[in-house]
Motif scaffolding. Structure first.
Motif, PDB file in Angstrom:
ATOM      1  N   UNK A   1       7.700   8.450   1.363  1.00  0.00           N
ATOM      2  CA  UNK A   1       6.454   8.007   1.987  1.00  0.00           C
ATOM      3  C   UNK A   1       6.669   6.613   2.563  1.00  0.00           C
ATOM      4  N   UNK A   2       5.724   6.166   3.380  1.00  0.00           N
ATOM      5  CA  UNK A   2       5.812   4.832   3.969  1.00  0.00           C
ATOM      6  C   UNK A   2       4.954   3.874   3.162  1.00  0.00           C
ATOM      7  N   UNK A   3       5.591   2.844   2.626  1.00  0.00           N
ATOM      8  CA  UNK A   3       4.885   1.730   1.980  1.00  0.00           C
ATOM      9  C   UNK A   3       4.612   0.673   3.050  1.00  0.00           C
ATOM     10  N   UNK A   4       3.465   0.019   2.962  1.00  0.00           N
ATOM     11  CA  UNK A   4       3.051  -0.885   4.043  1.00  0.00           C
ATOM     12  C   UNK A   4       2.222  -2.029   3.490  1.00  0.00           C
ATOM     13  N   UNK A   5       2.274  -3.168   4.165  1.00  0.00           N
ATOM     14  CA  UNK A   5       1.204  -4.163   4.076  1.00  0.00           C
ATOM     15  C   UNK A   5       1.244  -5.067   5.276  1.00  0.00           C
TER      16      UNK A   5
ATOM     17  N   UNK B   1       0.844  -1.197   0.000  1.00  0.00           N
ATOM     18  CA  UNK B   1       0.000   0.000   0.000  1.00  0.00           C
ATOM     19  C   UNK B   1       0.880   1.247   0.000  1.00  0.00           C
ATOM     20  N   UNK B   2       0.514   2.227  -0.815  1.00  0.00           N
ATOM     21  CA  UNK B   2       1.094   3.568  -0.680  1.00  0.00           C
ATOM     22  C   UNK B   2       0.322   4.189   0.488  1.00  0.00           C
TER      23      UNK B   2
ATOM     24  N   UNK C   1      -0.083 -13.156   9.278  1.00  0.00           N
ATOM     25  CA  UNK C   1       0.599 -12.103   8.529  1.00  0.00           C
ATOM     26  C   UNK C   1       2.116 -12.253   8.692  1.00  0.00           C
ATOM     27  N   UNK C   2       2.859 -11.796   7.710  1.00  0.00           N
ATOM     28  CA  UNK C   2       4.303 -12.023   7.640  1.00  0.00           C
ATOM     29  C   UNK C   2       5.027 -10.716   7.936  1.00  0.00           C
ATOM     30  N   UNK C   3       5.878 -10.729   8.953  1.00  0.00           N
ATOM     31  CA  UNK C   3       6.558  -9.508   9.394  1.00  0.00           C
ATOM     32  C   UNK C   3       8.074  -9.653   9.345  1.00  0.00           C
TER      33      UNK C   3
ATOM     34  N   UNK D   1       2.198  -4.180  11.083  1.00  0.00           N
ATOM     35  CA  UNK D   1       2.527  -4.827   9.807  1.00  0.00           C
ATOM     36  C   UNK D   1       3.965  -4.565   9.407  1.00  0.00           C
ATOM     37  N   UNK D   2       4.247  -4.752   8.128  1.00  0.00           N
ATOM     38  CA  UNK D   2       5.593  -4.540   7.597  1.00  0.00           C
ATOM     39  C   UNK D   2       5.600  -3.265   6.769  1.00  0.00           C
TER      40      UNK D   2
END
Length: 466
Positions: free
Chosen positions: A335-339, A323-324, A372-374, A414-415
């Protein structure tokens, strides 16, 4: 993931009143350049034409026959111009090649500009490209107008051209599995299946009820093996074994569906049925598929599964979907990318760990979203890209940037990782104005130019490089 070696068909041009002696050396140097850079080649029998090159239309027909006889054995053609080279013979030879074509022209050398040694390949390349365009034969150019096969920049040309060939070959026709229906709230991931089909992308829709039924019939030996496999992929901590059992059942079923339907990528409805019925998040299954070179998009993002597949073919590395998600303070270039995440394990510095999805915990109770994978995401140069369907066509954008070691809150769920690009605000404006979702596909390395060349020129997509 398996890395298939690209094979080029080598074509050598000639024009009679230029020095033909340079062709033998060109054959030797081009073959050396190709093999030294890790690729294979095929060549027409040298005895069939003068110097083994193509000058006339009749010789072009011989080369066309050679290509037809070797159909399926080559992924692209390198059109080598040792001298000016006859464009009509080349057009005859390559009109039905149906693969990407790289046009390379040897440079002239100061001190060798007399009539006996001059090549005139710059002039010849203009003529060659003009006639190829007239004949609607698509081609790719080297970075330098004239370049020796042994020049360092030609190695980069070959690497990029091989990526283009892989994308074109892999995406002429492929299949994506849509596992489940689109989540009602997520209209951002709507897609036009007919537009995809018109571009060679078949969507095979498989209902979650069928997947759940198959999960209830998993063989015990297969289950034990899958559980052991996932333990090696990620650290599970102290979660109940039931979580690993259900995740492993899902992994087995998805693997079988991929094989049964010959799927090249998948997009999965990842919530909330897996949470409410099995008390898991399916992220690990998707993460592992991505690591194995089978792009897997969450939240049923079929459109971005297309771009993930393109990046996977270009880079020959696992890809991820993020995610942006957040601005990075007041910095306009980060910016922070995340999922949650389904990030493949090779994107992490160390072996990832499994944890619980906090949003599901809040909504459905503790222990309902394990899977979920961290981990800490690796830094470095990356390609960030996205696709959509609109007005009956496939559209997309791609840009190059880097993932950084910039820090943010330790409590971040999340990561996440910081992405940097000097034109970030312009990219955000472009995404908003052109209707792109918050998801982006990410690959290691810089592949934007290759992606555009392959998808636009050879496959008819609409892709912008930002």
């Amino acid at each position: 993931m398996e890395k298939n070696k690209v094979t080029f068909a080598l074509f050598f041009g000639n024009r009679g009143f230029f020095p033909g002696e340079v062709i033998a050396k060109a054959r030797e140097e081009m073959q050396k350049a190709v093999t030294q850079n890790g690729f294979d080649y095929i060549c027409m029998d040298e005895s069939l034409t003068r110097y083994g090159a193509v000058e006339t239309r009749q010789e072009g027909k011989l080369y066309a026959k050679f290509l037809e006889e070797n159909r399926g054995k080559f992924d692209g053609v390198i059109l080598c111009m040792p001298n000016f080279s006859d464009e009509n013979g080349a057009a005859e030879a390559l009109k039905n090649a149906n693969v990407p074509i790289l046009v390379q022209a040897y440079p002239d050398e100061i001190g060798k500009m007399d009539f006996a040694q001059r090549r005139d390949t710059v002039c010849g390349k203009f003529a060659m490209c003009h006639v190829l365009r007239q004949c609607k034969i698509k081609f790719t150019l080297t970075k330098k107008m004239a370049v020796s096969p042994l020049d360092e920049s030609f190695s980069e040309d070959l690497k990029n051209f091989a990526a283009i060939c892989r994308v074109v070959k892999g995406m002429k026709k492929f299949s994506i599995g849509a596992l489940g229906a689109r989540t009602t709230a997520f209209k951002t991931v709507r897609t036009d299946e007919v537009a995809l089909e018109n571009n060679g992308v078949t969507v095979e829709t498989i209902d979650l009820s069928y997947i759940f039924d198959l999960m209830g019939k998993v063989d015990e030996k297969e289950l034990a093996a899958k559980m052991e496999y996932y333990k090696n992929v990620a650290s599970f901590g102290n979660y109940p074994e039931e979580k690993l059992i259900n995740i492993s059942k899902l992994g087995i079923v998805v693997d079988k569906l991929i094989e049964e339907y010959s799927l090249n990528a998948v997009a999965v409805r990842c919530w909330d049925e897996f949470v409410t019925q099995y008390h898991i998040a399916p992220c690990l299954v998707l993460s592992d598929l991505n690591e194995r070179g089978i792009p897997a998009a969450c939240e049923l993002d079929i459109n971005n599964a297309v771009m993930m597949y393109a990046l996977c073919l270009a880079s020959q590395e696992p890809v991820m979907l993020l995610d942006v998600n957040n601005n990075y303070g007041d910095c306009p270039t980060k910016n922070i990318m995340f999922h949650c995440s389904a990030i493949p394990s090779s994107f992490f510095d160390d072996k990832p760990s499994i944890s619980e999805h906090l949003m599901f915990k809040k909504s459905y109770g503790e222990g309902t979203g394990v899977g979920i994978v961290n981990g800490k995401v690796k830094t470095g140069k990356v390609t960030v890209a996205s696709t959509k369907t609109e007005d009956g066509a496939i559209w997309g954008f791609t840009t190059d940037g880097k993932l950084t070691d910039d820090k943010f809150d330790k409590e971040f769920f999340g990561a996440g990782v910081v992405f940097e690009n000097k034109n970030l605000e312009e990219i955000f404006r472009y995404m908003c104005e052109n209707g792109y979702k918050h998801h982006v596909a990410i690959a290691k390395g810089e592949w934007s130019a290759c992606i555009k060349e392959a998808l636009v020129k050879y496959l008819g997509y609409n892709i912008d490089v930002l």
